[in-house]
Design a protein around this motif. Structure first.
Motif, PDB file in Angstrom:
ATOM      1  N   UNK A  88      34.773 -14.645 -17.499  1.00 25.22           N
ATOM      2  CA  UNK A  88      34.198 -15.881 -18.005  1.00 25.22           C
ATOM      3  C   UNK A  88      34.180 -15.843 -19.526  1.00 25.22           C
ATOM      4  N   UNK A  89      34.690 -16.901 -20.153  1.00 26.56           N
ATOM      5  CA  UNK A  89      34.674 -17.025 -21.622  1.00 26.56           C
ATOM      6  C   UNK A  89      34.906 -18.480 -21.970  1.00 26.56           C
ATOM      7  N   UNK A  90      34.187 -18.978 -22.987  1.00 25.55           N
ATOM      8  CA  UNK A  90      34.460 -20.353 -23.423  1.00 25.55           C
ATOM      9  C   UNK A  90      35.831 -20.392 -24.092  1.00 25.55           C
ATOM     10  N   UNK A  99      44.877 -11.031 -15.324  1.00 19.88           N
ATOM     11  CA  UNK A  99      43.572 -11.219 -15.951  1.00 19.88           C
ATOM     12  C   UNK A  99      43.547 -12.585 -16.639  1.00 19.88           C
ATOM     13  N   UNK A 100      42.550 -13.395 -16.276  1.00 17.07           N
ATOM     14  CA  UNK A 100      42.420 -14.750 -16.801  1.00 17.07           C
ATOM     15  C   UNK A 100      41.039 -14.905 -17.426  1.00 17.07           C
ATOM     16  N   UNK A 101      40.997 -15.480 -18.625  1.00 19.64           N
ATOM     17  CA  UNK A 101      39.719 -15.788 -19.275  1.00 19.64           C
ATOM     18  C   UNK A 101      39.592 -17.301 -19.389  1.00 19.64           C
ATOM     19  N   UNK A 102      38.419 -17.811 -19.116  1.00 13.11           N
ATOM     20  CA  UNK A 102      38.196 -19.248 -19.205  1.00 13.11           C
ATOM     21  C   UNK A 102      36.788 -19.583 -18.773  1.00 13.11           C
ATOM     22  N   UNK A 103      36.428 -20.857 -18.884  1.00 13.69           N
ATOM     23  CA  UNK A 103      35.049 -21.257 -18.588  1.00 13.69           C
ATOM     24  C   UNK A 103      34.918 -22.123 -17.350  1.00 13.69           C
ATOM     25  N   UNK A 104      36.027 -22.678 -16.844  1.00 10.82           N
ATOM     26  CA  UNK A 104      35.884 -23.571 -15.697  1.00 10.82           C
ATOM     27  C   UNK A 104      35.766 -22.788 -14.398  1.00 10.82           C
ATOM     28  N   UNK A 105      34.801 -23.117 -13.539  1.00 14.28           N
ATOM     29  CA  UNK A 105      34.691 -22.450 -12.244  1.00 14.28           C
ATOM     30  C   UNK A 105      35.949 -22.612 -11.392  1.00 14.28           C
ATOM     31  N   UNK A 106      36.794 -23.587 -11.737  1.00 12.12           N
ATOM     32  CA  UNK A 106      38.034 -23.796 -10.994  1.00 12.12           C
ATOM     33  C   UNK A 106      38.923 -22.556 -11.051  1.00 12.12           C
ATOM     34  N   UNK A 107      38.840 -21.782 -12.142  1.00  7.27           N
ATOM     35  CA  UNK A 107      39.674 -20.593 -12.259  1.00  7.27           C
ATOM     36  C   UNK A 107      39.325 -19.562 -11.192  1.00  7.27           C
ATOM     37  N   UNK A 108      38.046 -19.402 -10.903  1.00  8.05           N
ATOM     38  CA  UNK A 108      37.669 -18.467  -9.848  1.00  8.05           C
ATOM     39  C   UNK A 108      38.108 -18.992  -8.486  1.00  8.05           C
TER      40      UNK A 108
END
Length: 428
Positions: free
Chosen positions: A226-228, A198-207
């Motif tokens: 998705x999270x800032x 499970x990864x939280x972050x805001x950059x579309x690169x993560x998806x």
């Protein structure tokens, strides 16, 4: 053994990520330190026996350490829709009948909005008061067997917190203290749930990375939330995610992310692994018709903007640049218009709702917008050290240094991936 020029390795990246020196790895694997150095530098290829020993010592598969870099094949395809203006562009491919079709990943087509299949459904909410003071492992006879369910399936965030990604003191206290539990009826194979990162972050690169990883490891599942940056770090602190993505800058120290992690992760150890450096700045309409050059021009020209949530790296960048030029945020028209993603910034400009907003060069390229660079931000992945021993996390991290992953990021534009996968800090 003579080096095969097509043989690539990820040995140094995995070794340093685990905090091991060359000598320590050599001792565990039963080889010489010189051998480790030679392999890492690509001076020669290890034998099968040495490869197996190294993989065992590092707790991974041989394929995670070594692979052949072949020349990538090419196919002839029919381009769907109108051709992108740039000569090189990102596309998706599909075989339709007897021909390949290439779908440009431009604008909205560069992103996917999808209904997410459920892993289970909650059938009961149980508070500590309902348990009559019994610890979970000492539940009264006949009470539902919550303790038998995976811990990850029992975590629950309040609906308001999920919606806003902003802290709510009561909800956070319940999450930290474990006073809010749920019983879940599973709707998917439990082995698949265990094999999830499970990864939280805001950059579309993560998806994008999530999908690339699942290609390499078909049994691995990446759950991207998705999270800032600040919200992602809070989720990591609460034990809700394995990895938090961040791009926060501390003007006092000139450091990215590290000061914020040190302050937040009290009593926990973590590592920061860099994903790359990206260009952040103002997105404007194609050709920059208003002639905006700095953030102060936003006020002078009466430009309307959209802003990110408080706690996001993009919001902090805008506020910092305005402060440097002596412009209060409230003086900028639209500064109270809050959006929640980088795509939303671009869509606001494309639709004419706003004239400008903070985002990245890669988003500007994807939507064909103008871009005014303001800052080079380092995007890091923050991981609690104990999670590094979990196989799903190892599999995700193992692909970061692969050339195919670098290529995916480089073609986006605005990314420097030269240090991807490197440990930039150890927090203890």
């Amino acid at each position: 053994m003579k080096l095969d020029v097509n043989l690539c390795n990820n040995l140094k990246s995995i070794r340093t990520r685990l905090g091991m020196s060359q000598q320590e790895l050599a001792n565990i694997a039963g080889v010489t330190r010189q051998s480790i150095g030679g392999v890492e530098l690509g001076q020669y290829a290890p034998s099968v026996a040495m490869s197996l020993r190294l993989a065992k010592a590092l707790g991974c598969q041989v394929e995670d350490l070594f692979w052949f870099e072949e020349d990538l094949p090419e196919v002839e395809a029919i381009l769907a829709g109108s051709a992108p203006k740039q000569q090189q562009s990102r596309v998706s491919l599909a075989r339709v009948g007897d021909q390949w079709i290439a779908y440009p990943l431009v604008g909205n087509d560069a992103f996917r909005i999808e209904m997410i299949p459920a892993d289970g459904e909650t059938v009961a909410v149980v508070r500590q008061s309902d348990l009559g003071g019994f610890p979970q492992e000492e539940l009264p006879k006949g009470f539902p067997g919550i303790s038998k369910l995976p811990a990850s399936a029992l975590r629950l965030r309040s609906v308001t917190e999920v919606a806003s990604n902003e802290p709510h003191s009561e909800g956070e206290a319940q999450s930290r203290n474990g006073t809010n539990k749920v019983q879940v009826r599973l709707l998917d194979d439990i082995d698949k749930l265990h094999n999830t990162v499970v990864i939280a972050g805001c950059t579309p690169v993560l998806s994008l990375l999530a999908r690339a990883t699942e290609r390499w490891h078909p049994k691995l599942r990446i759950h991207y939330r998705f999270a800032h940056s600040a919200a992602a770090l809070r989720s990591l602190c609460r034990g809700e995610v394995h990895i938090a993505g961040m791009h926060l800058y501390d003007a006092d120290t000139g450091e990215h992310n590290i000061p914020f992690v040190r302050e937040a992760l009290t009593g926990k150890s973590a590592v920061l692994i860099t994903l790359g450096v990206w260009e952040e700045g103002l997105l404007v309409a194609p050709g920059n018709p208003m002639g905006v050059k700095t953030v102060s021009d936003l006020v002078e020209f009466g430009a309307t903007i959209v802003t990110h949530e408080v706690g996001s790296g993009s919001r902090m960048l805008l506020e910092r640049k305005l402060q440097e030029e002596g412009v209060p945020l409230h003086k900028v028209k639209g500064s109270d218009h809050i959006i929640h993603s980088h795509q939303d910034v671009a869509l606001s400009i494309v639709s004419g709702i706003a004239d400008a907003g903070i985002s990245t060069a890669s988003i500007a390229t994807a939507f064909g917008l103008g871009f005014i660079p303001l800052h080079r931000a380092q995007y890091d992945l923050v991981i609690i050290k104990e999670y590094l021993e979990e196989e799903p996390v190892k599999q995700f991290l193992s692909i970061l240094g692969h050339q195919l992953v670098r290529s995916q990021l480089e073609i986006l534009g605005g990314y420097d991936t030269s240090n991807i996968g490197e440990v930039v800090a150890n927090i203890s």
